[in-house]
Design an enzyme around this catalytic site. Structure first.
Site, PDB file in Angstrom:
ATOM      1  N   GLY A  63      -9.514   7.982  -7.792  1.00 51.06           N
ATOM      2  CA  GLY A  63      -9.009   6.704  -7.295  1.00 51.06           C
ATOM      3  C   GLY A  63      -7.940   6.888  -6.233  1.00 51.06           C
ATOM      4  O   GLY A  63      -7.942   7.868  -5.508  1.00 51.06           O
ATOM      5  N   SER A  64      -7.023   5.952  -6.172  1.00 54.35           N
ATOM      6  CA  SER A  64      -6.114   5.829  -5.030  1.00 54.35           C
ATOM      7  C   SER A  64      -5.216   7.017  -4.767  1.00 54.35           C
ATOM      8  O   SER A  64      -4.620   7.109  -3.696  1.00 54.35           O
ATOM      9  CB  SER A  64      -5.246   4.579  -5.194  1.00 54.35           C
ATOM     10  OG  SER A  64      -6.078   3.469  -5.384  1.00 54.35           O
ATOM     11  N   THR A  65      -5.079   7.946  -5.722  1.00 58.88           N
ATOM     12  CA  THR A  65      -4.244   9.113  -5.434  1.00 58.88           C
ATOM     13  C   THR A  65      -4.830   9.885  -4.243  1.00 58.88           C
ATOM     14  O   THR A  65      -4.122  10.562  -3.509  1.00 58.88           O
ATOM     15  CB  THR A  65      -4.145  10.063  -6.640  1.00 58.88           C
ATOM     16  OG1 THR A  65      -5.428  10.183  -7.247  1.00 58.88           O
ATOM     17  CG2 THR A  65      -3.178   9.528  -7.672  1.00 58.88           C
ATOM     18  N   PHE A  66      -6.136   9.729  -4.032  1.00 57.00           N
ATOM     19  CA  PHE A  66      -6.788  10.387  -2.915  1.00 57.00           C
ATOM     20  C   PHE A  66      -6.297   9.871  -1.565  1.00 57.00           C
ATOM     21  O   PHE A  66      -6.435  10.553  -0.547  1.00 57.00           O
ATOM     22  CB  PHE A  66      -8.307  10.178  -3.003  1.00 57.00           C
ATOM     23  CG  PHE A  66      -9.051  11.418  -3.383  1.00 57.00           C
ATOM     24  CD1 PHE A  66      -8.829  12.030  -4.603  1.00 57.00           C
ATOM     25  CD2 PHE A  66      -9.954  11.989  -2.504  1.00 57.00           C
ATOM     26  CE1 PHE A  66      -9.514  13.173  -4.943  1.00 57.00           C
ATOM     27  CE2 PHE A  66     -10.642  13.138  -2.845  1.00 57.00           C
ATOM     28  CZ  PHE A  66     -10.423  13.737  -4.067  1.00 57.00           C
ATOM     29  N   LYS A  67      -5.758   8.657  -1.573  1.00 57.18           N
ATOM     30  CA  LYS A  67      -5.311   8.082  -0.303  1.00 57.18           C
ATOM     31  C   LYS A  67      -4.238   8.941   0.347  1.00 57.18           C
ATOM     32  O   LYS A  67      -4.116   8.975   1.575  1.00 57.18           O
ATOM     33  CB  LYS A  67      -4.793   6.655  -0.510  1.00 57.18           C
ATOM     34  CG  LYS A  67      -5.915   5.680  -0.812  1.00 57.18           C
ATOM     35  CD  LYS A  67      -5.384   4.310  -1.213  1.00 57.18           C
ATOM     36  CE  LYS A  67      -6.557   3.397  -1.520  1.00 57.18           C
ATOM     37  NZ  LYS A  67      -6.213   2.276  -2.396  1.00 57.18           N
TER      38      LYS A  67
END
Lengths: 613, 119
Positions: free
Chosen positions: A315-319
């Site tokens: 999820g958003s940690t990849f951003k």
């Protein structure tokens, strides 16, 4: 008698030529012998022989001399050797000792210990006695079985009777008895029963880092974790294996994770703490866990290492990774932004933002990260391009299993083929599944100045010589530090902030994939953080599996509500143990960042927006 | 002279044999003693290992934190307990009394007099 022998081969003197008083034993003249032979000794007695006698005597004499010299030679060799062994060699080396036989177990060194980075004992081998029977020697099997079961009630009497009655020469009765049990069985005095000394692996810290340390089978062979990876080295005995794990930090992390897991009624959790400068893992916890002393009692799910073996869509940690890539390639700058007013329609997908609080506007690059905009990140990834994205992800170690000492590492799930839609979804952490270890490792590289160092579970003695691979530049890393700090100041990371420690990070809330669709309420809620953001030293990652919204979180179970508070507790409890000094001038450090944010926002004002109601 | 060579060597042999048995006997008794000592050492080493395992077990972080909560009046260290070095008075010569504490980032101590010439 001796007098005569000594005269053989001697020269004749004049005196002895007189008379024939001796007995005639050879042809020719013989030596005159006195009554006791002593008179003759006064002169050099002579035997003169002619012909065969003389030759025979000569031969005999020579042979005797030869024999004598051979024996003398042999003795001199022996005496030299004795001198050599006792005097010379004793000086050079240690004599062969009887230690091997003095040790009860026949000379084997016990399996090496495993210790944490501070020398705390985590695994050791202790001597126990295992009871075995030689059934042929047992006189009365029924009596023996009955009496043994009295002393060792956990044994089954019928099985025991069968064993004792069998015709085998050796059979185990019970292994690893306690000293008390051994004494009691010994007292029975049953012939045919005997003890063998066996070392048994003991884990004093029980549940702590059980997945990392692993466990052995009854024969002391490593079955999982580092006990397995380093089985050869450990069996040889000798110096202990020193891990990078700090058991105090481990305990704190596990404890806080356990609290969150219970509070949010989750099915599992994973967490780790890593040193960004060396790659050492100070703590790694997978819940539910198990006690390494009783691995058989634990379920398979408990023994599953969610940190290294489990792969999840993050999820958003990849951003954070996507932003770092885009900044590094110069695709965007901090003052650029994207129009996030309308969802992206691609193939049969619709990419929209989770909570669009900033509708009808453009978001700057910092804000895209702060407000975790899927639309903005996807557009950034499109501008970056698939092949560059793949290359950076490979550099961050996302496309292959993690390289580390643990054998239990999960293989990432990668889309094949990798289309534009994949590029977009992967940019915000869906469509690519990796392990928490991989993510924390990549995040380390983002904040530590851009160098990717492989995660290690062993203590690094020589920190100067650690090899790393540069993934992004030092300046991009600095920009990312600022952005991640802003996420904690203004975004979903607010629950992770700890006063004085300049925490920066990113939350992630990923719906779990069930089969071919996303299961609505089942999520992986995580938070990845690093501190102190002016000079990051540690990465803290926490992930909770299927948390359920609670009253205290207004029904929310996202990364910011579930995992961020765990990170906050962990950092506040461990920072001083880790030797991080709190900043006295936090506000000053953040001022610059806030100024930058304000500037970036201003850049976005007045830009035409795709959708207006 | 020749009369003496043979008995001389005979005596020498006898002496060597005696010496050999003497040395051999001594060596054997040393070896016995050595084995016994090494066995003792090995036993001690094993006892030490067991004690160390016991010590590690008794020092489990969970157990220690329970005991600390029960018997000690200590709280977790936070950023509030750190003060800037400038707060240490110049007159103290760099030393602080034992009861000095930092609360809310401020340095507190009771007896200023303790600061001069000792602490």
């Amino acid at each position: 008698m001796f007098g005569r022998l000594s005269k053989i081969g001697a020269q004749k003197t004049g005196n002895e030529r007189q008379g024939n008083r001796g007995r005639e034993t050879f042809p020719g003249k013989i030596a005159p012998l006195g009554a006791l032979g002593n008179e003759v000794r006064d002169r050099a007695a002579v035997v003169s022989l002619d012909g065969q006698g003389r030759v025979a005597l000569e031969i005999a004499r020579n042979r005797l001399i030869l024999a004598a010299s051979l024996i003398a030679l042999a003795f001199s060799v022996i005496s030299f050797r004795v001198f050599d062994l006792t005097v010379l060699q004793a000086i050079e080396r240690h004599p062969v000792s009887a230690t091997d036989f003095a040790k009860g177990d026949g000379g084997r060194s016990p399996r090496a210990d495993i210790r944490d980075r501070n020398g705390v004992l985590l695994a050791t081998s202790l001597p126990t006695f295992s009871l075995f029977a030689q059934p042929r020697k047992i006189p009365d099997a029924a009596n023996a079985a009955r009496r043994v079961v009295e002393v060792l009630p956990s044994l089954n009497k019928t099985d025991l009777l069968k064993k004792f009655r069998s015709n085998r020469s050796f059979v185990w009765v019970q292994r690893n008895l306690t000293p008390r049990q051994q004494y009691a069985v010994n007292r029975l005095g049953i012939p045919g029963l005997d003890f063998e000394r066996e070392d048994r692996r003991f884990y004093p810290k029980g549940r702590a880092a059980a997945h990392v340390i692993g466990f052995t089978d009854i024969d002391g062979q490593g079955l999982s974790g580092l006990e397995k990876s380093f089985d050869d080295m450990l069996s040889k005995g000798g110096e202990s294996l020193n891990l990078s794990i700090d058991v105090r930090i481990q305990h704190i992390l596990s404890e806080e994770m356990q609290k969150a897991m219970e509070h949010f009624e989750a099915i599992g959790a994973a967490g780790l703490i890593m040193d960004v400068k060396t790659g050492e893992i100070l703590a790694s916890s997978s819940l539910p866990g198990f006690d390494a002393n009783d691995p058989a009692d634990a379920s398979e799910s408990s023994r599953f290492n969610r940190v290294s073996l489990g792969v999840y869509e993050m999820g958003s940690t990849f951003k954070a990774l996507t932003t770092a890539m885009a900044l590094e390639e110069g695709v965007v700058s901090l003052m650029d932004g994207y129009d996030v007013s309308e969802p992206i329609k691609a193939a049969s997908f619709r990419i929209h933002d989770y909570r669009p609080r900033y509708q009808y506007q453009w978001l700057s690059v910092p804000e895209i990260l702060i407000y975790s905009s899927n639309i903005g990140t996807a557009k950034m990834a499109i501008d970056l391009g698939s092949s560059l994205q793949r290359r950076y992800l490979a550099d961050f170690g996302m496309l292959k299993p993690a390289t580390t000492e643990l054998g239990e590492v999960g293989r990432p799930l990668i889309p094949s083929p990798w289309r534009e839609i994949n590029t977009m979804t992967i940019s915000y952490g869906h469509g690519l599944a990796v392990s928490p270890l991989q993510l924390a490792n990549a995040f380390s590289a983002v904040v530590n100045g851009g160098i990717m160092r492989p995660a290690t579970f062993l203590k690094r003695k020589d920190t100067a010589s650690i090899q790393g691979r540069r993934v992004i530049s030092e300046s991009t890393s600095r920009k990312m530090r600022d952005l991640l700090r802003l996420v904690v100041l203004h975004g979903s990371g607010r629950n992770a902030d700890v006063e004085g420690y300049l925490v920066g990070g990113k939350s992630g809330t990923a719906e779990k994939l069930e089969g071919d669709h996303y299961a609505g309420k089942k999520r992986i809620s995580s938070f990845v953080a690093s501190f102190p953001m002016n000079d990051p030293q540690y990465v803290v990652y926490v992930m909770v599996d299927e948390p359920k919204g609670q009253k205290s979180t207004y029904g929310y179970a996202t990364g910011g509500w579930v995992a961020a508070p765990v990170v906050k507790s962990v950092i506040s409890r461990t920072a001083s143990l880790l030797g991080v000094t709190p900043s006295m001038a936090e506000e000053l450090a953040d001022e610059e960042r806030n100024t930058m944010l304000k500037q970036a926002r201003t850049e976005m004002e007045g830009r035409p927006v795709a959708y207006r109601p | 002279m020749r009369k003496f060579t043979f008995p001389f060597w005979l005596v020498m042999v006898a002496v060597c044999v005696l010496f050999l048995f003497q040395v051999s006997g001594e060596a054997q008794s040393y070896k016995k003693r050595l084995t016994a000592l090494e066995k003792e050492i090995s036993q001690y080493e094993e006892d030490i290992r067991i004690l160390e395992a016991d010590w590690s077990y008794l020092n489990r972080p969970g157990r220690l934190s329970k005991l600390a909560a029960r018997h000690l009046q200590l709280r977790a260290l936070t950023a509030e307990n750190f003060a800037a070095p400038e707060q240490i008075p110049e007159t103290s010569g760099g030393k602080l009394p034992r009861d000095a504490v930092v609360v809310d980032k401020k340095l507190f101590f009771h007896n200023t007099a303790q600061l001069q010439g000792g602490g």
